[in-house]
Design an enzyme around this catalytic site. Structure first.
Site, short mmCIF file in Angstrom:
data_model
loop_
_atom_site.label_atom_id
_atom_site.label_comp_id
_atom_site.label_asym_id
_atom_site.label_seq_id
_atom_site.Cartn_x
_atom_site.Cartn_y
_atom_site.Cartn_z
N GLU A 129 0.92 -1.15 0.16
CA GLU A 129 -0.29 -0.16 -0.14
C GLU A 129 0.81 1.41 0.10
O GLU A 129 0.52 2.29 -0.55
CB GLU A 129 -0.93 0.08 1.18
CG GLU A 129 -1.74 -1.15 1.30
CD GLU A 129 -2.81 -1.25 0.29
OE1 GLU A 129 -2.53 -1.61 -0.97
OE2 GLU A 129 -4.19 -0.93 0.63
N THR A 182 -5.55 7.00 -5.76
CA THR A 182 -5.70 6.96 -4.29
C THR A 182 -4.92 7.94 -3.77
O THR A 182 -5.13 8.87 -2.93
CB THR A 182 -4.88 5.51 -3.60
OG1 THR A 182 -5.59 4.67 -3.89
CG2 THR A 182 -4.86 5.81 -2.10
N1 HSE Z 1 -8.28 4.53 3.65
C1 HSE Z 1 -7.65 4.73 2.26
C2 HSE Z 1 -8.02 6.06 1.64
C3 HSE Z 1 -8.13 3.54 1.37
O1 HSE Z 1 -9.40 6.33 1.65
O2 HSE Z 1 -7.41 6.70 1.04
C4 HSE Z 1 -7.41 3.71 -0.04
O3 HSE Z 1 -7.11 2.49 -0.50
#
Ligand code: HSE
Length: 309
Positions: A129, A182
């Site tokens: 991530e 993201t």
């Molecule tokens: N919690 C993260 C976000 C998840 O909202 O940016 C993204 O994969």
């Protein structure tokens, strides 16, 4: 070399108010891969037979930092070979990258005789991530590895709590054909939160956790409300407010953005309602000339696992 086939599910992160600290596991959608290990040898090889486009360079695949972190902690030479057989569409917002890194670390751990507990696997998978979003968050990899509804109580050190999934709990997810990275979706978030909003948000996170612990669907529904990320991110999704009104009037317990989007998820206490909602969401995007994929199923208790080849 010894081989197994592994599956890790798709996940929905945030669950509205729980930005970066809550997530749940979807049934029926995920990544499948064949994994081999050879102790005593060295190196990592990844091949892709999923039909989905993935980074050409192995260093850019989320699996690489996750598996490398694990092998470094293991401390002995191991050769790992991974063939990706099925893959959630990248950029979908239902934990595509998390499913890859979760399946990889889970499978290698199984083949090595389980030297690491589930929480450590989550930490390794978080390295994937970090590669794509810059911040190593666990709200997708946590449920992808462990299954069920997951709360990340703290990151330093990582403290994960698994919450029970109510028996009749169904999801509808729609992935519209638009791109929201993201990174971009994180950049629009506020750096500071007014106290009034913070009070609303932590009340809702507490309500959500209590709702899962008590199996109280109505409490889950009214707590899945977000005053921090959703107001900044909904502009990426055409007609979001109108769609939310329609979905709630169709009987959904809640609707929100899945992770950083662009997918949207809704939850329902009834399978037929979740299917109707998925169709309504698809219709919304079709009217706007935007294609989409839709998924509907049960919220699952099961995380990464070995499957029959
Ligand atoms: N919690 C993260 C976000 C998840 O909202 O940016 C993204 O994969």
């Amino acid at each position: 070399m010894q081989y197994i086939e592994v599956f890790a599910p798709g996940t929905v992160a945030n669950l509205g108010c729980g930005f970066d600290v809550m997530g749940l596991t979807l049934d029926g959608v995920g990544d499948r891969m064949r994994i081999g290990v050879e102790p005593g040898a060295d190196g990592l090889a990844i091949s892709n037979r999923s039909g989905k486009e993935l980074p050409a360079r192995m260093e850019d695949n989320v699996i690489t930092p996750a598996v490398m972190a694990m092998l470094e902690a293991y401390g002995r030479p191991v050769r790992v070979e991974i063939t990706i057989l099925e893959k959630i569409a990248p950029g979908s917002g239902i934990g595509s990258s998390a499913a890859s890194s979760a399946a990889a670390v889970y499978g290698v751990n199984e083949l090595l005789g389980r030297p690491f507990p589930g929480e450590r696997l989550v930490e390794f998978a978080m390295m994937g991530e970090a590669l794509i979003g810059g911040t190593p968050h666990a709200d997708n990899v946590g449920p992808a590895v462990l299954g069920g509804v997951v709360l990340i109580r703290g990151y330093e050190p990582l403290d994960i709590v698994r919450l029970p999934v109510p028996d009749d709990f169904f999801y509808a997810v729609v992935h519209p054909d638009i791109v929201v990275s993201t990174k971009e979706a994180r950049e629009v978030l506020p750096r500071e939160i007014p106290l009034h909003d913070a009070v609303t948000q932590w009340g809702n996170v507490g309500g959500l956790v209590a709702g899962f612990a008590l199996g109280d669907m109505a409490l889950i529904g009214r707590s899945m409300h977000d005053v921090v990320a959703e107001p900044c991110r909904k502009g990426f999704i055409p007609g979001y407010d109108r769609l939310k009104g329609e979905v709630l009037s169709e009987g959904a317990l809640a609707m929100n953005i899945a992770g950083s989007g662009p997918s949207i998820f809704a939850l329902a206490a009834d399978k037929a309602v979740s299917e109707r909602i998925a169709e309504r969401m698809q219709g919304h995007f079709a009217r706007l000339g935007i294609g989409c994929k839709m998924y509907a199923g049960r919220v699952s208790n099961r995380g990464a696992r070995i499957v029959e080849s």
